[in-house]
Design a protein around this motif. Structure first.
Motif, PDB file in Angstrom:
ATOM      1  N   THR A 142       0.831  -1.203   0.000  1.00 33.76           N
ATOM      2  CA  THR A 142       0.000   0.000   0.000  1.00 33.76           C
ATOM      3  C   THR A 142       0.865   1.253   0.000  1.00 33.76           C
ATOM      4  O   THR A 142       0.573   2.221  -0.708  1.00 33.76           O
ATOM      5  N   ASP A 177      -5.803  -0.949  -5.088  1.00 32.49           N
ATOM      6  CA  ASP A 177      -5.301  -1.476  -3.822  1.00 32.49           C
ATOM      7  C   ASP A 177      -6.243  -2.545  -3.303  1.00 32.49           C
ATOM      8  O   ASP A 177      -7.277  -2.252  -2.728  1.00 32.49           O
ATOM      9  N   GLU A 178      -5.928  -3.776  -3.523  1.00 37.81           N
ATOM     10  CA  GLU A 178      -6.748  -4.922  -3.118  1.00 37.81           C
ATOM     11  C   GLU A 178      -8.235  -4.670  -3.373  1.00 37.81           C
ATOM     12  O   GLU A 178      -9.036  -4.705  -2.452  1.00 37.81           O
TER      13      GLU A 178
HETATM   14 MG   LIG Z   1      -2.370  -2.594   2.152  1.00 48.14          MG
END
Ligand SMILES: [Mg+2]
Ligand SMILES: Nc1ncnc2c1ncn2[C@@H]1O[C@H](COP(=O)(O)OP(=O)(O)OP(=O)(O)O)[C@@H](O)[C@H]1O
Lengths: 359, 567
Positions: free
Chosen positions: A43, A162-163
């Motif tokens: 991240t 992000d995911e």
């Molecule tokens: Mg993360």
């Protein structure tokens, strides 16, 4: 569209390096997945690219523009990157259309043009007809598609995920995966996609960057990552690889060397130029382990556990000679593997983990 | 078996019953008594009280004034509080902790002390202006004796209230919502205008409602600034009526206090209705956004905000202290004239003020101790109880605090004007009636932190004691009380600080012998003895400040948000 070049980037929080000397290059139109265990700095890397965090050293370029270096950074609103968050981050006080059209409104795009582009973006993600809903009244998958449409509408040069699927259930995840792949094919956008799901990364990405403790462990195609891991961490992280100590007995020839592993002599794949050495490590996958026939070379192992997996049994074993090592194989159902019983196994293939720095 | 079941049920019933009794006595009964006086004075339903009240032009004028200062005071508080909250939370200004402490300080100072301090700063006798050689000639009217003056001070007093709520809201704003907007091309001001402020409207409206109720019910500021200008709001009108007419005008006063209650409720209901349309519940939890870098603006902005602190906190307190050091009205302060005589006078010589210090200390301690002891079991029922009616309990306890203090004071007067039935005990004209009102009014200040304390404790700790065989009361005493004690005690200290220089309730309930600090301060000021009033105020501010620092020692054991001045 534009490529992304990250050169020797380090990001320090206090005295902790969340990202450490990472260099990677994403080609124009490429789909790059970033994979790694929790807390390894994925991240942070993404936020640095988006411009939400300043970097401590190094340089980031989007296309040919330097957007971050140690002395300064272009603010996120000037970078033309799109970003899709794990928690969607839709604004609850705006409708779906207002959410999607936000960047156009900020850029003072003509109202009629904006409306058309919002409609186009919504139909691209199969959300026609939901324009006037509030995000609170959408399902998780719909929300994530709104978030996707929102970042697409501005035609960003680079899209960061992000995911994005981590909050969705398994079925929805599969169908969204298909949608992302289709979207990438259609638009040719450069994508950096963070995930901790290996299957997702393998299915979607052109190349995968594996991160470990803030460092880039390996950057390779999914196939190379699986077959030719550059170091022990990648070897054991990807697809639960088994890492075993080995002694290399011959110099490389035609991409192979002879090695002695657990007392058995095996021919394993390797990089060009490998020389005989004592303290080598090889990586094998469960299919590389077979039950040895009578009189075949192999080694004895003790069964420590057998877990029923529906249609197959995962058998965990320890070599008799080195009981501190752990192996596992998948066996089709019939066959009893009592804990404590001994089996003779053989290694059929493997990969010699290279020494030193990743290539 | 059944005997044991009975015993444990019995303890729970006893607890519930005790809580119910406390709530009926402190909340339900006074409110009902007040309503009865308005709807059915003397036991017969009639509209005389209402008709009489509505036909008086004084009622209408005071209502109008109340609305004007209430609405504009709220507006000022909202603008100030929101502005400071945005700066402190979203930018990279330095010295945040001290800034929050200083900005929230006015909230901990009694309104009449604020009023006195500002009056001393700007009046023609101001030692401060005299030091600067700027004082207008004696006899000039103090500019604060005006509508604008009242609005200004209400805004200063309750800005921190808005600040606290908006800051709490801002802290829950997930950074992704801000970052998504920035990635979409929005600069910081656009993000503020299109994302942050719209998302904060529920917080801001809730803060506005609270500030409105506080402004409407405030007595100290309009009493000090309005009465000299003959600008009456409802609380000061009630005070004047009772001071002039005594118990005979109680009916009229009851009507007026219900009117204040209705106005306050209208504020809360408006807020409820408006925010129902904007339920932007933020579900995800995330880190707060990176602070906006002010860059070269940082120093000017910091200078500006500290100037604000100097203006609203430092200068008034400075003026207060200067006034407390001069020997008499209008005398300039110099090394020759400076004296501590005023302090000596209020602490040792003047019988009334000596008594007042004693009374206020006793009242505040009693209220604080009682509240802590009650808050623990009540909080237990509210936080961990399974009964559905406990939400109602919570509401009922909030009511005497949410409603303006005048309302409760009048209700207490009505209840205790005659001796308590069957016992013949007379509370009217004694200090006990003030204690009763304090208990009812301030209980919630200890209850709120206690409940949030309960929410932080792992309930398994109590269950482990239960498994070990401890009955409910044993558990409360040996396990639960020690665990929530820091929160409850912090609440008790808040009560002590608030009650120490309380004026609204005691101004209506005091009698000779049961004066409070607030009452004596008020009568000094009305009699023109500002120097004595200033000395008393300076003492209470000093006590409050020391207590705040002492309470800070508890901070590591407290849920966040219990101490308003802690960042
Ligand atoms: Mg993360
Ligand atoms: N603002 C911050 N301040 C201090 N430390 C931080 C901050 N943000 C991240 N970190 C630390 O940096 C490290 C990397 O965090 P990051 O969020 O990048 O991990 P991640 O790979 O995304 O993990 P996950 O898969 O759990 O999301 C963590 O140890 C984290 O605690």
């Amino acid at each position: 569209m534009a490529g992304l070049t990250i050169s020797n980037v380090t990001k320090t929080f206090g005295d902790y390096d969340a990202v450490k000397d990472v260099s990677l290059d994403v080609r124009d139109g490429e789909f790059l997945a970033v994979l790694g265990p929790s807390g390894c700095g994925k991240t942070t890397l993404l936020r640095v690219v988006a411009g939400f965090e300043k970097i401590s050293s190094g340089q980031i370029r989007i296309g040919s523009d330097v957007v971050s270096n140690a002395s300064g950074s272009v603010p996120p609103e000037k970078r033309r990157v799109g970003i899709v968050f794990q928690n969607y981050a839709l604004w609850p006080h705006m409708t779906v259309a207002e959410n999607v059209g936000y960047s156009l409104r900020v850029a003072k795009v003509d109202k009629a043009v904006a409306r058309q582009r919002v409609a186009d973006a919504l139909s691209l993600v199969n959300l026609d007809g939901l324009a006037d809903r509030r995000p609170a009244n959408l399902s998780g998958g719909q929300r994530q598609r709104v978030a996707l449409a929102r970042c697409l509408v501005a035609a960003p040069s680079l899209v960061l995920f992000d995911e994005p699927l981590a909050n969705l259930d398994v079925h929805l995840r599969a169908s969204m995966e298909d949608e992302f792949a289709a979207f990438h094919k259609r638009t040719g956008t450069t994508i950096v996609y963070i995930t901790h799901d290996q299957a997702e990364a393998m299915a979607l990405a052109d190349r995968i960057a594996v991160m470990d403790h803030g460092r880039l462990a390996q950057l390779a195609t999914p196939r190379d990552l699986y077959r030719e891991p550059a170091n022990e961490m990648v070897a054991s992280f990807i697809a639960q690889g088994i890492v075993l100590p080995a002694k290399i007995m011959s110099a490389e020839q035609g991409g192979h060397v002879r090695a002695e592993v657990l007392g058995q002599e095996v021919v394993v794949r390797c990089r060009p130029g490998e020389q005989p050495r004592a303290d080598a490590k090889i990586c094998i996958r469960p299919p590389d382990l077979e039950i040895a026939g009578k009189g075949e070379a192999g080694f004895d192992a003790t069964v420590t556990r057998a877990i029923y997996k529906g249609g197959a049994v995962r058998v965990e074993l320890s070599p008799v000679l080195q009981p501190d090592l752990h192996l596992h194989v998948e066996r089709p159902e019939p066959g009893s593997f009592e804990p404590g019983s001994q089996i003779r196994l053989k290694i059929t293939s493997g990969w010699l983990i290279p020494n030193g720095k990743p290539a | 078996m059944t005997a044991r079941v009975k015993e444990s049920r019995g303890q729970e019933m006893a607890l519930t019953a005790a809580v119910a009794v406390v709530i009926v006595l402190l909340s339900l009964l006074p409110m009902l008594r007040l309503l009865k006086e308005v709807v059915a004075p003397g036991g017969v339903v009639s509209d005389t009280a209402i008709r009489l009240g509505l036909s008086s032009s004084a009622t209408w004028v005071a209502t109008w004034h109340t609305l004007v200062v209430g609405i504009f005071g709220t507006l000022l508080a909202v603008v100030l509080g929101t502005f400071v909250a945005l700066l402190v939370t979203l930018t990279d200004i330095r010295g945040r902790g001290v800034l929050v402490l200083c900005y929230v300080m006015p909230l901990m100072i009694a309104p009449q002390v604020t009023a006195l301090a500002w009056l001393q700063l700007f009046g023609p006798a101001s030692p401060f202006l005299k030091l600067l050689g700027l004082a207008p000639p004696l006899g000039t009217r103090n500019p604060l004796y005006s509508t604008e003056g009242i609005i200004l001070l209400l805004g200063v007093q309750y800005g921190p209230l808005v600040f606290l709520l908006v800051r709490a809201g801002l802290r829950k704003l997930p950074r992704e919502l801000v970052e998504a907007a920035r990635a979409g091309g929005a600069g910081w001001f656009t993000v503020l205008r299109t994302v942050v402020l719209p998302l904060m409207t529920p917080s801001i409206m809730a803060a506005a409602a609270l500030a409105f109720v506080s402004c409407v019910g405030n007595f100290g500021i309009p009493a000090f600034l309005g009465i000299p200008a003959n600008y009456l709001v409802l609380p000061t009108l009630i005070y004047q009526k009772l001071a002039g007419g005594g118990p005979a005008v109680l009916g009229e006063a009851a009507f007026l206090s219900v009117l204040i209650g209705v106005i306050a409720m209208a504020g809360i209901v408006t807020q409820e209705i408006m925010s129902r349309r904007r339920d932007y519940r933020i579900s995800s939890t995330s880190l707060p956004a990176e602070p906006y870098e002010l860059g070269r603006w940082r120093l000017p902005v910091e200078a500006g905000i500290w100037l604000l602190i100097v203006l609203i906190l430092v200068l008034p307190l400075f003026g207060l202290v200067l006034t407390s050091l001069v020997p008499g009205y209008g005398i300039a302060l110099s090394s020759a004239t400076a004296t501590l005589d005023n302090y000596r006078f209020v602490l040792f010589e003047h019988a009334g003020s000596r008594r007042a210090f004693f009374n206020s200390f006793a009242l505040s301690i009693a209220a604080a101790v009682f509240a802590v002891l009650v808050a623990v079991p009540v909080g237990y029922l509210i936080a961990w109880g399974k009964q559905r009616w406990v939400r109602l309990v919570n509401l009922l306890i909030e009511l005497p605090y949410a409603l303006p203090g005048v309302v409760l004071a009048i209700a207490a007067l009505l209840m205790f004007l005659r001796p308590i039935p069957f016992t013949g005990i007379q509370l009217y004209n004694t200090i006990w009636i003030i204690l009763y009102a304090y208990l009812a009014r301030f209980l919630v200040l200890a209850l709120r932190p206690t409940v949030s304390g309960y929410h932080q404790i792992d309930r398994a700790l109590e269950e482990a004691a239960q498994v070990a065989g401890a009955g409910l009361f044993t558990r409360l005493r040996t396990i639960v009380f020690p665990l929530v004690a820091p929160a409850a005690i912090a609440g008790g200290l808040l009560i002590f600080m608030t009650a120490l220089s309380e004026l609204t309730v005691s101004a209506l309930l005091w009698s000779s012998g049961s004066e409070t600090i607030g009452v004596v301060m008020f009568s000094f000021e009305q009699g023109g003895d500002s120097n004595y009033a200033a000395a008393m105020s300076a003492i209470t501010v000093a006590i409050t400040f020391v207590l705040m620092l002492v309470t800070n020692l508890l901070a590591p054991y407290l849920p966040s948000g219990v101490l308003p001045w802690r960042d």
